[in-house]
Design a protein around this motif. Structure first.
Motif, PDB file in Angstrom:
ATOM      1  N   UNK A   1       0.823  -1.207   0.000  1.00  0.00           N
ATOM      2  CA  UNK A   1       0.000   0.000   0.000  1.00  0.00           C
ATOM      3  C   UNK A   1       0.857   1.257   0.000  1.00  0.00           C
ATOM      4  N   UNK A   2       1.930   1.231   0.770  1.00  0.00           N
ATOM      5  CA  UNK A   2       2.801   2.410   0.822  1.00  0.00           C
ATOM      6  C   UNK A   2       3.430   2.685  -0.530  1.00  0.00           C
ATOM      7  N   UNK A   3       3.788   1.618  -1.267  1.00  0.00           N
ATOM      8  CA  UNK A   3       4.384   1.793  -2.589  1.00  0.00           C
ATOM      9  C   UNK A   3       3.359   2.321  -3.581  1.00  0.00           C
ATOM     10  N   UNK A   4       2.094   1.869  -3.421  1.00  0.00           N
ATOM     11  CA  UNK A   4       1.040   2.373  -4.308  1.00  0.00           C
ATOM     12  C   UNK A   4       0.834   3.856  -4.088  1.00  0.00           C
ATOM     13  N   UNK A   5       0.772   4.278  -2.827  1.00  0.00           N
ATOM     14  CA  UNK A   5       0.550   5.692  -2.513  1.00  0.00           C
ATOM     15  C   UNK A   5       1.700   6.561  -2.991  1.00  0.00           C
ATOM     16  N   UNK A   6       2.914   5.998  -2.933  1.00  0.00           N
ATOM     17  CA  UNK A   6       4.081   6.760  -3.382  1.00  0.00           C
ATOM     18  C   UNK A   6       4.360   6.561  -4.858  1.00  0.00           C
ATOM     19  N   UNK A   7       3.542   5.737  -5.529  1.00  0.00           N
ATOM     20  CA  UNK A   7       3.723   5.419  -6.942  1.00  0.00           C
ATOM     21  C   UNK A   7       5.132   4.896  -7.215  1.00  0.00           C
ATOM     22  N   UNK A   8       5.536   3.981  -6.358  1.00  0.00           N
ATOM     23  CA  UNK A   8       6.884   3.404  -6.461  1.00  0.00           C
ATOM     24  C   UNK A   8       6.845   2.129  -7.289  1.00  0.00           C
ATOM     25  N   UNK A   9       7.720   2.033  -8.250  1.00  0.00           N
ATOM     26  CA  UNK A   9       7.884   0.830  -9.057  1.00  0.00           C
ATOM     27  C   UNK A   9       9.282   0.254  -8.815  1.00  0.00           C
ATOM     28  N   UNK A  10       9.458  -1.025  -9.143  1.00  0.00           N
ATOM     29  CA  UNK A  10      10.753  -1.655  -8.952  1.00  0.00           C
ATOM     30  C   UNK A  10      10.692  -3.136  -9.270  1.00  0.00           C
ATOM     31  N   UNK A  11      11.666  -3.859  -8.773  1.00  0.00           N
ATOM     32  CA  UNK A  11      11.705  -5.303  -9.024  1.00  0.00           C
ATOM     33  C   UNK A  11      12.547  -5.971  -7.951  1.00  0.00           C
ATOM     34  N   UNK A  12      12.371  -7.274  -7.854  1.00  0.00           N
ATOM     35  CA  UNK A  12      13.208  -8.084  -6.967  1.00  0.00           C
ATOM     36  C   UNK A  12      13.695  -9.305  -7.750  1.00  0.00           C
ATOM     37  N   UNK A  13      14.847  -9.807  -7.365  1.00  0.00           N
ATOM     38  CA  UNK A  13      15.367 -11.066  -7.898  1.00  0.00           C
ATOM     39  C   UNK A  13      15.544 -12.006  -6.714  1.00  0.00           C
ATOM     40  N   UNK A  14      14.857 -13.155  -6.762  1.00  0.00           N
ATOM     41  CA  UNK A  14      14.889 -14.110  -5.653  1.00  0.00           C
ATOM     42  C   UNK A  14      15.479 -15.440  -6.117  1.00  0.00           C
ATOM     43  N   UNK A  15      16.010 -16.162  -5.155  1.00  0.00           N
ATOM     44  CA  UNK A  15      16.579 -17.491  -5.402  1.00  0.00           C
ATOM     45  C   UNK A  15      15.955 -18.477  -4.430  1.00  0.00           C
ATOM     46  N   UNK A  16      15.620 -19.676  -4.929  1.00  0.00           N
ATOM     47  CA  UNK A  16      14.966 -20.665  -4.060  1.00  0.00           C
ATOM     48  C   UNK A  16      15.211 -22.063  -4.612  1.00  0.00           C
ATOM     49  N   UNK A  17      14.888 -23.057  -3.793  1.00  0.00           N
ATOM     50  CA  UNK A  17      15.014 -24.459  -4.181  1.00  0.00           C
ATOM     51  C   UNK A  17      13.627 -25.031  -4.468  1.00  0.00           C
ATOM     52  N   UNK A  18      13.535 -25.822  -5.533  1.00  0.00           N
ATOM     53  CA  UNK A  18      12.289 -26.499  -5.890  1.00  0.00           C
ATOM     54  C   UNK A  18      12.438 -27.965  -5.514  1.00  0.00           C
ATOM     55  N   UNK A  19      11.582 -28.453  -4.641  1.00  0.00           N
ATOM     56  CA  UNK A  19      11.616 -29.847  -4.204  1.00  0.00           C
ATOM     57  C   UNK A  19      11.035 -30.763  -5.283  1.00  0.00           C
ATOM     58  N   UNK A  20      11.339 -32.069  -5.227  1.00  0.00           N
ATOM     59  CA  UNK A  20      10.785 -32.989  -6.228  1.00  0.00           C
ATOM     60  C   UNK A  20       9.262 -32.967  -6.315  1.00  0.00           C
ATOM     61  N   UNK A  21       8.582 -32.653  -5.192  1.00  0.00           N
ATOM     62  CA  UNK A  21       7.118 -32.596  -5.240  1.00  0.00           C
ATOM     63  C   UNK A  21       6.601 -31.262  -5.767  1.00  0.00           C
TER      64      UNK A  21
END
Length: 401
Positions: free
Chosen positions: A317-337
């Motif tokens: 909500x704070x980003x919407x009010x401030x009209x803030x745009x951006x991106x994130x890069x995440x890393x994770x593990x995918x299990x066999x299931x």
């Protein structure tokens, strides 16, 4: 389950083809005990994806925009689900037919044991019974073994032949062949749709009989080998009986005329058996097949990059009010299931604005199941106030080095 079965098709086909093609040469040069031991490579291959030290593919970074039309994704998932459900139903029907067949054979064996006459055989502690419904002797029962003998056992074989026949069945039990057959049946049930599985199972059961012959006669005299050969000939089934025995999944049979000829020929030449040399052969065979399996797992991992369920982060909500745009890069593990674990932020612009909502959403993502999962999968989430039009070309500009 279906995904795992499909990923094992290529390596399993390569391994079974190698074993079946090399089988005549191995039987001639190394003997039946070698050939029978090589079938151990099949369960080792299929258990490989379950080992903790397996190699897992590393994914490339996938980019998703948070404000995105989910309608097309829902349609794709619906079509994928329908095809998967159809394949699962067909595979389950095949497994069901095999379960019913095996259960009926098990009940028939129980009836034979119940109606058979108890027979006291010298030199063995196993329960032996004479049955009028039984053509050839076989041992059954994984916990309480029982040897079923034909009703004319005492008339068909002389005393020496009787001892050799009973020793053959006792060897099956002591060597663990009955338990190995349960594992073989389970694998055959899982891969019933693979034609090579049926050819391999038949060859495996024949090699089991040949190896048992070799072990029984490993220190036998010439006279005992001749007596054993006559016992095999006297137990030669008719064409009708042989055809019916070929479909008995729960019992070992002495084989048709062609196999009986092969058994008699192998009795004339007994090769030595080195456990060290066998271990080196198994390592080479399994190692080669597993090396060929790695590209299959990597391709499977790349195909599973697209999630089957993706939860979009809530725009802060704070980003919407401030009209803030951006991106994130995440890393994770995918299990066999297909579940996601160990989500970590690699990059966040602006810093820490979208991290919390992104982590919460990514932890709920689900990917298609795979044989080995995936380590260090990367994803980029673009947070945009207004979605980029589909007809607008996007060009990534990076600094030149």
């Amino acid at each position: 389950m279906l995904n795992w079965l499909l990923t094992q098709m290529l390596p399993l086909t390569l391994l079974l083809s190698a074993l079946l093609l090399a089988r005549p040469l191995v039987l001639r040069w190394l003997g039946a005990r070698w050939q029978y031991s090589l079938w151990l490579a099949v369960p080792l291959l299929l258990l490989w994806p379950l080992l903790p030290f397996q190699l897992t593919p590393v994914a490339e970074t996938a980019v998703y925009q948070v404000q995105r039309n989910m309608h097309q994704l829902s349609k794709d998932l619906s079509a994928h689900f329908q095809w998967s459900l159809l394949l699962l139903i067909c595979w389950s029907c095949g497994v069901g037919v095999m379960v019913i067949t095996i259960w009926r054979q098990y009940q028939r064996i129980r009836r034979q044991i119940k109606t058979a006459t108890l027979f006291t055989a010298a030199g063995t502690t196993m329960t032996c019974k004479l049955s009028s419904e039984q053509q050839g002797p076989y041992v059954t029962g994984c916990w309480q073994p029982t040897v079923l003998l034909p009703a004319d056992f005492l008339q068909r074989f002389d005393a020496e032949q009787q001892q050799l026949v009973l020793q053959h069945e006792l060897t099956h039990w002591r060597r663990g062949d009955l338990h190995a057959n349960l594992l073989a049946l389970l694998l055959l049930m899982l891969f019933w749709f693979h034609p090579l599985s049926w050819l391999a199972y038949r060859a495996y059961r024949q090699d089991q009989e040949l190896a048992c012959d070799a072990l029984v006669l490993v220190s036998a005299s010439l006279q005992q080998k001749i007596a054993y050969s006559y016992a095999l000939l006297r137990n030669l089934p008719s064409n009708t009986q042989s055809s019916a025995a070929d479909w008995q999944l729960l019992t070992n049979h002495y084989g048709d005329k062609k196999m009986m000829k092969q058994r008699l020929q192998l009795l004339q030449r007994q090769q030595g058996f080195s456990k060290t040399a066998l271990a080196l052969t198994l390592i080479a065979l399994v190692g080669t097949t597993l090396w060929l399996q790695q590209p299959v797992q990597a391709a499977d991992g790349a195909a599973d990059m697209k999630p089957t369920m993706r939860v979009e982060p809530r725009y802060p909500l704070a980003a919407v009010q401030a009209k803030t745009e951006g991106y994130i890069v995440a890393e994770f593990d995918i299990q066999p299931d297909g579940t996601v674990q160990n989500v970590q932020m690699i990059k966040s612009v602006p810093a820490q604005v979208f991290d919390k909502v992104a982590i919460k959403a990514l932890q709920q993502w689900v990917y298609s199941p795979s044989a080995s999962g995936m380590k260090k999968a990367k994803v980029q989430l673009d947070f945009a106030m207004d979605p980029v039009p589909a007809d607008m070309e996007r060009v990534e500009v990076t600094p030149k080095h």
